[in-house]
Design a protein around this motif. Sequence first.
Motif, PDB file in Angstrom:
ATOM      1  N   PHE A 318       0.811  -1.220   0.000  1.00 49.75           N
ATOM      2  CA  PHE A 318       0.000   0.000   0.000  1.00 49.75           C
ATOM      3  C   PHE A 318       0.847   1.274   0.000  1.00 49.75           C
ATOM      4  CE2 PHE A 318      -3.343  -2.883   1.274  1.00 49.75           C
ATOM      5  CZ  PHE A 318      -4.506  -2.273   0.858  1.00 49.75           C
ATOM      6  N   ARG A 319       2.139   1.165   0.338  1.00 49.03           N
ATOM      7  CA  ARG A 319       2.946   2.379   0.546  1.00 49.03           C
ATOM      8  C   ARG A 319       3.168   3.178  -0.729  1.00 49.03           C
ATOM      9  NH1 ARG A 319       5.959  -0.840   4.471  1.00 49.03           N
ATOM     10  NH2 ARG A 319       5.360  -0.095   6.549  1.00 49.03           N
ATOM     11  N   GLU A 320       3.391   2.488  -1.828  1.00 47.47           N
ATOM     12  CA  GLU A 320       3.664   3.210  -3.073  1.00 47.47           C
ATOM     13  C   GLU A 320       2.394   3.896  -3.567  1.00 47.47           C
ATOM     14  OE1 GLU A 320       5.237   2.417  -7.640  1.00 47.47           O
ATOM     15  OE2 GLU A 320       5.253   0.805  -6.161  1.00 47.47           O
ATOM     16  N   PRO A 321       2.430   5.219  -3.735  1.00 52.93           N
ATOM     17  CA  PRO A 321       1.225   5.936  -4.193  1.00 52.93           C
ATOM     18  C   PRO A 321       0.818   5.493  -5.593  1.00 52.93           C
ATOM     19  CG  PRO A 321       2.877   7.447  -3.300  1.00 52.93           C
ATOM     20  CD  PRO A 321       3.547   6.117  -3.461  1.00 52.93           C
ATOM     21  N   MET A 322      -0.462   5.666  -5.866  1.00 51.34           N
ATOM     22  CA  MET A 322      -0.988   5.356  -7.197  1.00 51.34           C
ATOM     23  C   MET A 322      -1.361   6.652  -7.899  1.00 51.34           C
ATOM     24  SD  MET A 322      -3.316   1.975  -6.553  1.00 51.34           S
ATOM     25  CE  MET A 322      -2.594   0.484  -5.849  1.00 51.34           C
ATOM     26  N   ASP A 323      -1.312   6.576  -9.211  1.00 52.67           N
ATOM     27  CA  ASP A 323      -1.601   7.766 -10.019  1.00 52.67           C
ATOM     28  C   ASP A 323      -3.085   7.836 -10.337  1.00 52.67           C
ATOM     29  OD1 ASP A 323      -1.870   8.993 -13.012  1.00 52.67           O
ATOM     30  OD2 ASP A 323      -0.273   9.972 -11.883  1.00 52.67           O
ATOM     31  N   PHE A 324      -3.699   8.938  -9.943  1.00 55.64           N
ATOM     32  CA  PHE A 324      -5.108   9.185 -10.242  1.00 55.64           C
ATOM     33  C   PHE A 324      -5.202  10.484 -11.044  1.00 55.64           C
ATOM     34  CE2 PHE A 324      -5.153   6.680  -6.341  1.00 55.64           C
ATOM     35  CZ  PHE A 324      -6.078   5.698  -6.662  1.00 55.64           C
ATOM     36  N   ARG A 325      -5.198  10.323 -12.364  1.00 59.31           N
ATOM     37  CA  ARG A 325      -5.308  11.473 -13.266  1.00 59.31           C
ATOM     38  C   ARG A 325      -4.245  12.526 -12.957  1.00 59.31           C
ATOM     39  NH1 ARG A 325     -11.895  12.477 -13.492  1.00 59.31           N
ATOM     40  NH2 ARG A 325     -12.442  10.363 -14.181  1.00 59.31           N
ATOM     41  N   GLY A 326      -3.021  12.049 -12.784  1.00 62.23           N
ATOM     42  CA  GLY A 326      -1.916  12.961 -12.529  1.00 62.23           C
ATOM     43  C   GLY A 326      -1.676  13.262 -11.068  1.00 62.23           C
ATOM     44  N   GLN A 327      -2.549  12.833 -10.194  1.00 62.06           N
ATOM     45  CA  GLN A 327      -2.372  13.045  -8.758  1.00 62.06           C
ATOM     46  C   GLN A 327      -1.933  11.746  -8.090  1.00 62.06           C
ATOM     47  OE1 GLN A 327      -5.396  15.224  -6.594  1.00 62.06           O
ATOM     48  NE2 GLN A 327      -6.295  15.958  -8.521  1.00 62.06           N
ATOM     49  N   LYS A 328      -0.957  11.849  -7.217  1.00 64.95           N
ATOM     50  CA  LYS A 328      -0.465  10.691  -6.484  1.00 64.95           C
ATOM     51  C   LYS A 328      -1.186  10.587  -5.144  1.00 64.95           C
ATOM     52  CE  LYS A 328       2.841   9.413  -9.371  1.00 64.95           C
ATOM     53  NZ  LYS A 328       2.868   8.091 -10.010  1.00 64.95           N
ATOM     54  N   LYS A 329      -1.820   9.448  -4.930  1.00 64.59           N
ATOM     55  CA  LYS A 329      -2.510   9.225  -3.658  1.00 64.59           C
ATOM     56  C   LYS A 329      -2.263   7.789  -3.206  1.00 64.59           C
ATOM     57  CE  LYS A 329      -6.493  10.934  -2.587  1.00 64.59           C
ATOM     58  NZ  LYS A 329      -6.123  12.042  -1.682  1.00 64.59           N
ATOM     59  N   GLN A 330      -2.211   7.642  -1.890  1.00 64.61           N
ATOM     60  CA  GLN A 330      -2.059   6.317  -1.302  1.00 64.61           C
ATOM     61  C   GLN A 330      -3.418   5.745  -0.921  1.00 64.61           C
ATOM     62  OE1 GLN A 330       0.717   6.949   1.985  1.00 64.61           O
ATOM     63  NE2 GLN A 330       2.149   5.542   1.002  1.00 64.61           N
ATOM     64  N   LEU A 331      -3.567   4.451  -1.132  1.00 58.42           N
ATOM     65  CA  LEU A 331      -4.713   3.752  -0.562  1.00 58.42           C
ATOM     66  C   LEU A 331      -4.405   3.473   0.909  1.00 58.42           C
ATOM     67  CD1 LEU A 331      -5.515   1.164  -3.388  1.00 58.42           C
ATOM     68  CD2 LEU A 331      -6.583   3.381  -2.975  1.00 58.42           C
ATOM     69  N   GLN A 332      -5.407   3.629   1.750  1.00 54.11           N
ATOM     70  CA  GLN A 332      -5.207   3.489   3.192  1.00 54.11           C
ATOM     71  C   GLN A 332      -5.735   2.132   3.661  1.00 54.11           C
ATOM     72  OE1 GLN A 332      -7.165   6.892   4.889  1.00 54.11           O
ATOM     73  NE2 GLN A 332      -5.730   8.347   3.993  1.00 54.11           N
ATOM     74  N   PRO A 333      -4.834   1.271   4.163  1.00 53.94           N
ATOM     75  CA  PRO A 333      -5.256  -0.089   4.539  1.00 53.94           C
ATOM     76  C   PRO A 333      -5.713  -0.196   5.993  1.00 53.94           C
ATOM     77  CG  PRO A 333      -2.881   0.063   4.654  1.00 53.94           C
ATOM     78  CD  PRO A 333      -3.373   1.423   4.224  1.00 53.94           C
ATOM     79  N   LYS A 334      -6.619  -1.122   6.209  1.00 52.49           N
ATOM     80  CA  LYS A 334      -7.009  -1.581   7.542  1.00 52.49           C
ATOM     81  C   LYS A 334      -7.020  -3.112   7.473  1.00 52.49           C
ATOM     82  CE  LYS A 334     -10.639   0.282   9.395  1.00 52.49           C
ATOM     83  NZ  LYS A 334     -12.028   0.790   9.546  1.00 52.49           N
ATOM     84  N   ILE A 335      -6.457  -3.760   8.479  1.00 49.52           N
ATOM     85  CA  ILE A 335      -6.316  -5.216   8.435  1.00 49.52           C
ATOM     86  C   ILE A 335      -6.895  -5.826   9.707  1.00 49.52           C
ATOM     87  CG2 ILE A 335      -4.734  -7.146   8.108  1.00 49.52           C
ATOM     88  CD1 ILE A 335      -2.679  -5.075   7.056  1.00 49.52           C
ATOM     89  N   GLY A 336      -7.866  -6.700   9.533  1.00 47.47           N
ATOM     90  CA  GLY A 336      -8.406  -7.472  10.641  1.00 47.47           C
ATOM     91  C   GLY A 336      -7.889  -8.902  10.552  1.00 47.47           C
ATOM     92  N   ILE A 337      -7.337  -9.413  11.637  1.00 45.60           N
ATOM     93  CA  ILE A 337      -6.657 -10.711  11.614  1.00 45.60           C
ATOM     94  C   ILE A 337      -7.345 -11.680  12.567  1.00 45.60           C
ATOM     95  CG2 ILE A 337      -4.453 -11.906  11.909  1.00 45.60           C
ATOM     96  CD1 ILE A 337      -3.110  -9.134  11.615  1.00 45.60           C
ATOM     97  N   VAL A 338      -7.589 -12.891  12.071  1.00 46.21           N
ATOM     98  CA  VAL A 338      -8.132 -13.967  12.907  1.00 46.21           C
ATOM     99  C   VAL A 338      -7.164 -15.144  12.854  1.00 46.21           C
ATOM    100  CG1 VAL A 338     -10.028 -15.572  13.310  1.00 46.21           C
ATOM    101  CG2 VAL A 338     -10.506 -13.277  12.449  1.00 46.21           C
ATOM    102  N   GLU A 339      -6.668 -15.536  14.012  1.00 45.97           N
ATOM    103  CA  GLU A 339      -5.860 -16.753  14.108  1.00 45.97           C
ATOM    104  C   GLU A 339      -6.816 -17.927  14.287  1.00 45.97           C
ATOM    105  OE1 GLU A 339      -1.805 -16.027  16.154  1.00 45.97           O
ATOM    106  OE2 GLU A 339      -3.220 -14.714  17.201  1.00 45.97           O
ATOM    107  N   ILE A 340      -6.787 -18.863  13.356  1.00 44.63           N
ATOM    108  CA  ILE A 340      -7.802 -19.917  13.284  1.00 44.63           C
ATOM    109  C   ILE A 340      -7.367 -21.101  14.141  1.00 44.63           C
ATOM    110  CG2 ILE A 340      -9.104 -21.421  11.735  1.00 44.63           C
ATOM    111  CD1 ILE A 340      -8.368 -19.452   9.468  1.00 44.63           C
ATOM    112  N   ASP A 341      -8.222 -21.465  15.079  1.00 42.51           N
ATOM    113  CA  ASP A 341      -7.955 -22.644  15.899  1.00 42.51           C
ATOM    114  C   ASP A 341      -9.067 -23.662  15.680  1.00 42.51           C
ATOM    115  OD1 ASP A 341     -10.173 -21.711  17.335  1.00 42.51           O
ATOM    116  OD2 ASP A 341      -8.910 -20.627  18.771  1.00 42.51           O
ATOM    117  N   GLY A 342      -9.055 -24.712  16.473  1.00 43.47           N
ATOM    118  CA  GLY A 342     -10.017 -25.791  16.293  1.00 43.47           C
ATOM    119  C   GLY A 342     -11.440 -25.436  16.645  1.00 43.47           C
TER     120      GLY A 342
END
Length: 644
Positions: A318-342
């Motif tokens: 996600f760190r590298e900005p993307m080009d949107f019609r000549g403008q550089k913007k970053q996508l902002q991530p959110k990560i939800g994590i589940v450790e799977i058990d039995g």
Amino acid sequence: MKKRRVISSEVRPFVMPVIGITVAFFALGSLLVIFSRQHYYSILEEETVSYARTGARSIESILNIGSLLETADEALRLKIDEATNMEGLLSDLVPEDGTLAYLVNGKSVIGSRYPEYYLDITGKSDIEEAKGNGIFSKSVEINGTKYYKAIVKIDEGVMEDSALVVIKPSADTDRKIIRSSAIGILVLALVYGALIALMDFTLNRNRHLMMLAYYDHLTGLFNSYYLKVMLTKDLKLYRWNRKALMLIGISNLKSINLLFGYDSGDDALRQLARRLQLIAGQDTMLFRFTEDRFVLYTRNCHRENHLEKLVEAILEAFREPMDFRGQKKQLQPKIGIVEIDGDYENADRLLKDATISLDNVDLNTGKSHMYFSRAMAEKLHREDIIEKEISMCLENGTDAIYLNYQPQLHLATGRVVGFEALARMRSGELGNVSPAEFIDVAERKQLIIPLGNLVLKKACAFLAVLESRGYSELRVAVNVSGIQLIHEGFGSSVMEAVVDSGIRSENLELEITESVLLDNFAAVNKSLKDFQENGIRIALDDFGTGYSSFLRLNELNVNYLKLDRYFVSMVATSDRNDYITSDIISMAHKFDLEVIAEGVETVIQRDFLIENGCDIMQGYLFRRPMEEADALLMLEGFDRIETA
């Protein structure tokens, strides 16, 4: 996992049928050839044996006639010899299709055609077998040519030690076998081809349906349906393996779509999918889950810090900005994590927990990922109960939501001048719920408008009771959220509550917070002016902790300024704090505003407020919030509160 692996799972059901059809084709073709050979050779045998039997009987009849030669005169004997010419007779016994007939008597052979290898044609052992059984037949090859041979014994009473041999060429029969087998195999081939074509059509159709069912058309990644199919399988087969699921959300995708268009947003999703795909491997798979969410699923979490390394790899994508019609913007991530058990038995619960963990990510804290915990699920369950009970209260009029009233004391006269209506919740399942909690739930669940109207109606009903008991000068303040204030129908709801309860509008006070002024100052200020024109008073709550400035305060249509409890609590702790509090009171008076201090808990605080000209106070020093009946009892016994 590559696409071909999933496609192979769609091909797999067709493998055995194709093998079965192919084996059946060759088996039926072989059986057809065998059947044709048996059928036509059976006909050939019947014809050859028929010629032999018919010929043998004819010869026996002629030889019986020949026995008359002994008694006949010379002329008659000559005629009989001519009639019994054996070679001519043998030629007449068989058709002119290459069929040969031979009369064998000891060592002599009389034939319709005398071949060079007559012994091969007749076959001594075959004749002996025919003499023993009366008839013998078989297929033979003589001098490179195939024949079918039948041998019939001649009656001993007519000609001793004799047999008739008939040899019929099998070339015509072989041609019939080839022709009929070819036709049959052609028909089978057409049927086989039709079945294969049908299966190929079905396979291509299934492959197309599988692509629609298992793959996301925008990114080419596996979709949520295949994710659920695979998770269901893995949770059963690899239940106790250490696995994890990461739900990756894009918090600013909606704003990017609105700013640059949905095509630009789709391009960004495709670029992001390619970056995230680099993280996937043999034990890690990437899916597109919803419009703005991806899933990274890993089957192997045995390595130390494996999940944290995956998180870092995701954030790097996600760190590298993307080009949107000549403008550089970053996508902002959110990560939800589940450790799977039995404990996980189905995919729905797993994905639900991943969503819960994602929703608990607060980007304002600087942390972009969150591990699921049972406390999150319990909190969600608690909020669900609160939402249901608020809804039931709004629909059925239950007493889950009720009001407490905290009296406000005029510091100069020592008299009660009003109350602040405070919403409270008493849950049948959870007990007492704090206002901060249930109001937050109401705002997030779009219940704050009807809840605010309910609180307003209850407060107006209390005001009506006060007026009916002669307390016509007392006012009641009701807290109003920013969502209510900017709602299109809020003004009419307030006036409807005033009219329905029959109260004096000047006894109703609306309290707003500074935060509602940040983005909607002009619209909010106009609404406040409309309320004032209808006699309703306005108080600015929590002043000094938000966004208001004294410049804006001069423009704002309010009647009261409520000094935040922070400034009250800091009284007498330092000269600087005292100066700030006293200056706020002084400045408010210069704008012709009355000052209400909340959270007054000590005599020192009260005395300071009196000394600095504060108009009204409320707090535990005077009275805690109380229910309606207790508030009425307090008024009945109250005449004057000494301020000294």
